[in-house]
Design a protein around this motif. Structure first.
Motif, PDB file in Angstrom:
ATOM      1  N   LEU A  27     -55.120 -24.976   3.869  1.00 40.51           N
ATOM      2  CA  LEU A  27     -54.742 -25.045   2.466  1.00 40.51           C
ATOM      3  C   LEU A  27     -55.859 -24.426   1.639  1.00 40.51           C
ATOM      4  CD1 LEU A  27     -52.898 -26.180   0.151  1.00 40.51           C
ATOM      5  CD2 LEU A  27     -54.325 -28.245   0.234  1.00 40.51           C
ATOM      6  N   ASP A  28     -55.485 -23.583   0.680  1.00 34.92           N
ATOM      7  CA  ASP A  28     -56.468 -22.942  -0.194  1.00 34.92           C
ATOM      8  C   ASP A  28     -55.892 -22.906  -1.608  1.00 34.92           C
ATOM      9  OD1 ASP A  28     -58.703 -21.637  -1.095  1.00 34.92           O
ATOM     10  OD2 ASP A  28     -58.059 -19.655  -0.430  1.00 34.92           O
ATOM     11  N   VAL A  29     -56.547 -23.581  -2.546  1.00 34.38           N
ATOM     12  CA  VAL A  29     -56.089 -23.601  -3.938  1.00 34.38           C
ATOM     13  C   VAL A  29     -57.284 -23.334  -4.845  1.00 34.38           C
ATOM     14  CG1 VAL A  29     -54.161 -25.185  -3.508  1.00 34.38           C
ATOM     15  CG2 VAL A  29     -56.416 -26.107  -4.094  1.00 34.38           C
ATOM     16  N   GLY A  30     -57.006 -22.762  -6.018  1.00 35.83           N
ATOM     17  CA  GLY A  30     -58.105 -22.495  -6.926  1.00 35.83           C
ATOM     18  C   GLY A  30     -57.663 -21.834  -8.206  1.00 35.83           C
ATOM     19  N   ALA A  31     -58.649 -21.502  -9.021  1.00 39.96           N
ATOM     20  CA  ALA A  31     -58.391 -20.870 -10.309  1.00 39.96           C
ATOM     21  C   ALA A  31     -59.530 -19.918 -10.630  1.00 39.96           C
ATOM     22  CB  ALA A  31     -58.264 -21.923 -11.406  1.00 39.96           C
ATOM     23  N   ASN A  32     -59.190 -18.834 -11.313  1.00 41.29           N
ATOM     24  CA  ASN A  32     -60.167 -17.882 -11.824  1.00 41.29           C
ATOM     25  C   ASN A  32     -60.016 -17.777 -13.331  1.00 41.29           C
ATOM     26  OD1 ASN A  32     -61.233 -17.045  -9.246  1.00 41.29           O
ATOM     27  ND2 ASN A  32     -59.332 -15.924  -8.939  1.00 41.29           N
ATOM     28  N   PHE A  33     -61.136 -17.648 -14.024  1.00 44.98           N
ATOM     29  CA  PHE A  33     -61.124 -17.515 -15.472  1.00 44.98           C
ATOM     30  C   PHE A  33     -61.769 -16.169 -15.810  1.00 44.98           C
ATOM     31  CE2 PHE A  33     -61.238 -21.929 -14.261  1.00 44.98           C
ATOM     32  CZ  PHE A  33     -60.202 -22.482 -15.012  1.00 44.98           C
ATOM     33  N   ASN A  34     -60.929 -15.236 -16.258  1.00 45.96           N
ATOM     34  CA  ASN A  34     -61.344 -13.849 -16.434  1.00 45.96           C
ATOM     35  C   ASN A  34     -61.629 -13.543 -17.896  1.00 45.96           C
ATOM     36  OD1 ASN A  34     -60.604 -13.328 -13.597  1.00 45.96           O
ATOM     37  ND2 ASN A  34     -58.515 -13.497 -14.343  1.00 45.96           N
ATOM     38  N   VAL A  35     -62.668 -12.757 -18.132  1.00 45.55           N
ATOM     39  CA  VAL A  35     -63.031 -12.344 -19.480  1.00 45.55           C
ATOM     40  C   VAL A  35     -63.499 -10.896 -19.424  1.00 45.55           C
ATOM     41  CG1 VAL A  35     -65.428 -13.139 -19.255  1.00 45.55           C
ATOM     42  CG2 VAL A  35     -64.380 -12.967 -21.526  1.00 45.55           C
ATOM     43  N   SER A  36     -63.265 -10.155 -20.487  1.00 46.09           N
ATOM     44  CA  SER A  36     -63.685  -8.759 -20.535  1.00 46.09           C
ATOM     45  C   SER A  36     -64.121  -8.396 -21.944  1.00 46.09           C
ATOM     46  CB  SER A  36     -62.540  -7.843 -20.088  1.00 46.09           C
ATOM     47  OG  SER A  36     -61.486  -7.864 -21.028  1.00 46.09           O
ATOM     48  N   GLU A  37     -64.505  -7.151 -22.119  1.00 48.13           N
ATOM     49  CA  GLU A  37     -64.955  -6.672 -23.424  1.00 48.13           C
ATOM     50  C   GLU A  37     -63.873  -6.826 -24.486  1.00 48.13           C
ATOM     51  OE1 GLU A  37     -66.844  -2.534 -25.238  1.00 48.13           O
ATOM     52  OE2 GLU A  37     -65.318  -2.482 -23.669  1.00 48.13           O
ATOM     53  N   VAL A  38     -62.611  -6.666 -24.113  1.00 45.86           N
ATOM     54  CA  VAL A  38     -61.522  -6.685 -25.097  1.00 45.86           C
ATOM     55  C   VAL A  38     -60.648  -7.931 -25.006  1.00 45.86           C
ATOM     56  CG1 VAL A  38     -61.444  -4.183 -25.236  1.00 45.86           C
ATOM     57  CG2 VAL A  38     -60.032  -5.361 -23.538  1.00 45.86           C
ATOM     58  N   PHE A  81     -54.156 -18.797 -11.504  1.00 46.66           N
ATOM     59  CA  PHE A  81     -54.158 -19.851 -10.502  1.00 46.66           C
ATOM     60  C   PHE A  81     -53.515 -19.331  -9.220  1.00 46.66           C
ATOM     61  CE2 PHE A  81     -53.797 -21.618 -14.734  1.00 46.66           C
ATOM     62  CZ  PHE A  81     -54.834 -22.551 -14.758  1.00 46.66           C
ATOM     63  N   TYR A  82     -53.989 -19.806  -8.081  1.00 48.81           N
ATOM     64  CA  TYR A  82     -53.446 -19.363  -6.803  1.00 48.81           C
ATOM     65  C   TYR A  82     -53.390 -20.535  -5.829  1.00 48.81           C
ATOM     66  CZ  TYR A  82     -58.331 -19.419  -5.267  1.00 48.81           C
ATOM     67  OH  TYR A  82     -59.615 -19.813  -4.971  1.00 48.81           O
ATOM     68  N   ALA A  83     -52.504 -20.421  -4.832  1.00 50.57           N
ATOM     69  CA  ALA A  83     -52.379 -21.446  -3.796  1.00 50.57           C
ATOM     70  C   ALA A  83     -51.842 -20.803  -2.528  1.00 50.57           C
ATOM     71  CB  ALA A  83     -51.450 -22.574  -4.250  1.00 50.57           C
ATOM     72  N   MET A  84     -52.330 -21.268  -1.381  1.00 56.67           N
ATOM     73  CA  MET A  84     -51.856 -20.797  -0.087  1.00 56.67           C
ATOM     74  C   MET A  84     -51.797 -21.986   0.868  1.00 56.67           C
ATOM     75  SD  MET A  84     -52.522 -20.012   3.298  1.00 56.67           S
ATOM     76  CE  MET A  84     -54.317 -19.948   3.444  1.00 56.67           C
ATOM     77  N   PHE A  85     -50.658 -22.156   1.514  1.00 56.45           N
ATOM     78  CA  PHE A  85     -50.486 -23.216   2.511  1.00 56.45           C
ATOM     79  C   PHE A  85     -49.980 -22.584   3.799  1.00 56.45           C
ATOM     80  CE2 PHE A  85     -47.580 -26.087   4.743  1.00 56.45           C
ATOM     81  CZ  PHE A  85     -48.454 -27.127   5.047  1.00 56.45           C
ATOM     82  N   GLU A  86     -50.618 -22.924   4.907  1.00 55.51           N
ATOM     83  CA  GLU A  86     -50.216 -22.361   6.196  1.00 55.51           C
ATOM     84  C   GLU A  86     -50.148 -23.472   7.242  1.00 55.51           C
ATOM     85  OE1 GLU A  86     -51.428 -18.582   9.077  1.00 55.51           O
ATOM     86  OE2 GLU A  86     -52.428 -18.901   7.156  1.00 55.51           O
TER      87      GLU A  86
END
Length: 350
Positions: free
Chosen positions: A162-173, A180-185
């Motif tokens: 099981l792999d779950v998580g979140a990314n918080f992205n920011v840029s110049e503009v 959010f992502y999730a993977m179950f195997e």
């Protein structure tokens, strides 16, 4: 006399029903193979009590299990990479090609906790990209810089991941944009180095696309030599090929990977993913005939003789659209787009 004969007869039945140490040992190994650790430990204990030539070996197995069960361990790991990326963009809507480059870096800190036959991982990651040459990338809305902060949790067992998580992205503009992502195997079938099962994937960007997929999976894992995996199934996506409309797609998806690792710690890795989608929801019925072919492929050569290593490779992302209604041709993206990255850099793992 009759009482004595009866006692001897009952004792004989008891001895006949009593399993030998070897038989108990065999049953314990089968229970261990099936993943029933509680049953396996009970049989190992019974085998020691029965006595026989394997007592010392059995006691060592029991001690190893007790150490694993009652002395859980924490470990800290970190990894990352720093590299230069050359960018190439081509589409049917522009003449020639557009070029650019960036400095890309990523670092991950992981706290791992092993308990019984489960491994837990808590991850914190930071990544960033700085464009050092983007003036020629006129067709792409590129920022001078972009960065991402990620958190994740992983769980790995004998037949489950099981792999779950979140990314918080920011840029110049853009301000902070979460994804959010999730993977179950689940892989219940083990045949030597081969594992068969099912896998579920999901992803959502709150300011953009989302997808969900279900696959039948096959993996072959070895430390050295050929390693491979194949995921084949169906995928649902929601994204846009035009400014005012979002489309929903559904169709087959195929994700193979293949790698070879030498004992000199040189590795060659190749992977691809392919999605052929049909529109299942659009602004009008003319979109029902629209189809797309999208995905990516990548090849990487790496060498990691110690904590530090080097790598070089190429990765291409592509999207091809078919049967776009003519009345929307001024709002849609180019029908064929190819975005290629040429990568080289250093990596580390501690």
């Amino acid at each position: 006399m009759v009482v004595c004969c009866l006692l001897f007869f009952l004792a004989g039945l008891s001895l006949a029903d009593e399993e030998t140490q070897g038989e108990l040992y065999y049953r314990a190994l089968k229970a261990e193979e099936a993943g029933d650790i509680t049953r396996a430990l009970a049989l190992f204990d019974s085998a020691v009590t029965a006595g026989g030539p394997y007592t010392a070996e059995l006691q060592e197995i029991i001690d190893d299990y007790n150490e694993a069960l009652f002395s859980n361990s924490w470990e800290f790991h970190s990894s990352g990479r720093l590299g230069y990326v050359g960018l190439l963009y081509k589409s049917r809507g522009i003449s020639g090609s557009e070029f650019g480059s960036e400095i890309a870096t990523a670092a991950t800190a992981s706290l791992e906790y092993d308990s019984w036959n489960w491994s837990h991982s808590f991850d914190l990651s930071v990544s960033g990209g700085w464009f050092v040459d983007k003036d020629d990338l006129r067709s792409l809305d590129t920022s001078a810089w972009e960065s991402s902060l990620g958190v994740g949790y992983g769980l790995v067992g004998k037949s489950l991941a099981l792999d779950v998580g979140a990314n918080f992205n920011v840029s110049e503009v853009d301000d902070w944009v979460p994804e959010f992502y999730a993977m179950f195997e689940f892989q219940p079938v083990h045949l030597g180095t081969h594992k068969l099962g099912i896998s579920l994937w999901g992803y959502e960007n709150l300011d953009g696309p989302l997808y969900a997929a279900a696959y039948v999976s096959w993996r072959r894992y070895v430390k050295y030599g050929w390693k491979a995996s194949v995921f084949a199934g169906a995928r649902f996506e929601a994204d846009s090929i035009s400014t005012p409309y979002w489309l929903k797609w559904f169709g087959p998806s195929f994700n193979p990977s293949l790698s070879f690792r030498f004992k000199t710690e040189i590795s060659i890795d190749a992977k691809a993913n392919l999605f052929y989608g049909y529109v299942v929801d659009g602004p009008d019925n003319k979109y029902e005939k629209v189809k797309k072919l999208s995905g990516s492929w990548a090849v990487t050569l790496s060498w990691k003789p110690c904590v530090f290593g080097v790598y070089a490779g190429v990765e291409q992302f592509y999207r091809l659209f078919f049967a776009i209604p003519k009345k929307y041709k001024y709002f849609t993206e180019p029908r064929r787009t190819f975005f290629t990255e040429f990568k080289a850099g250093v990596s580390w793992e501690i």
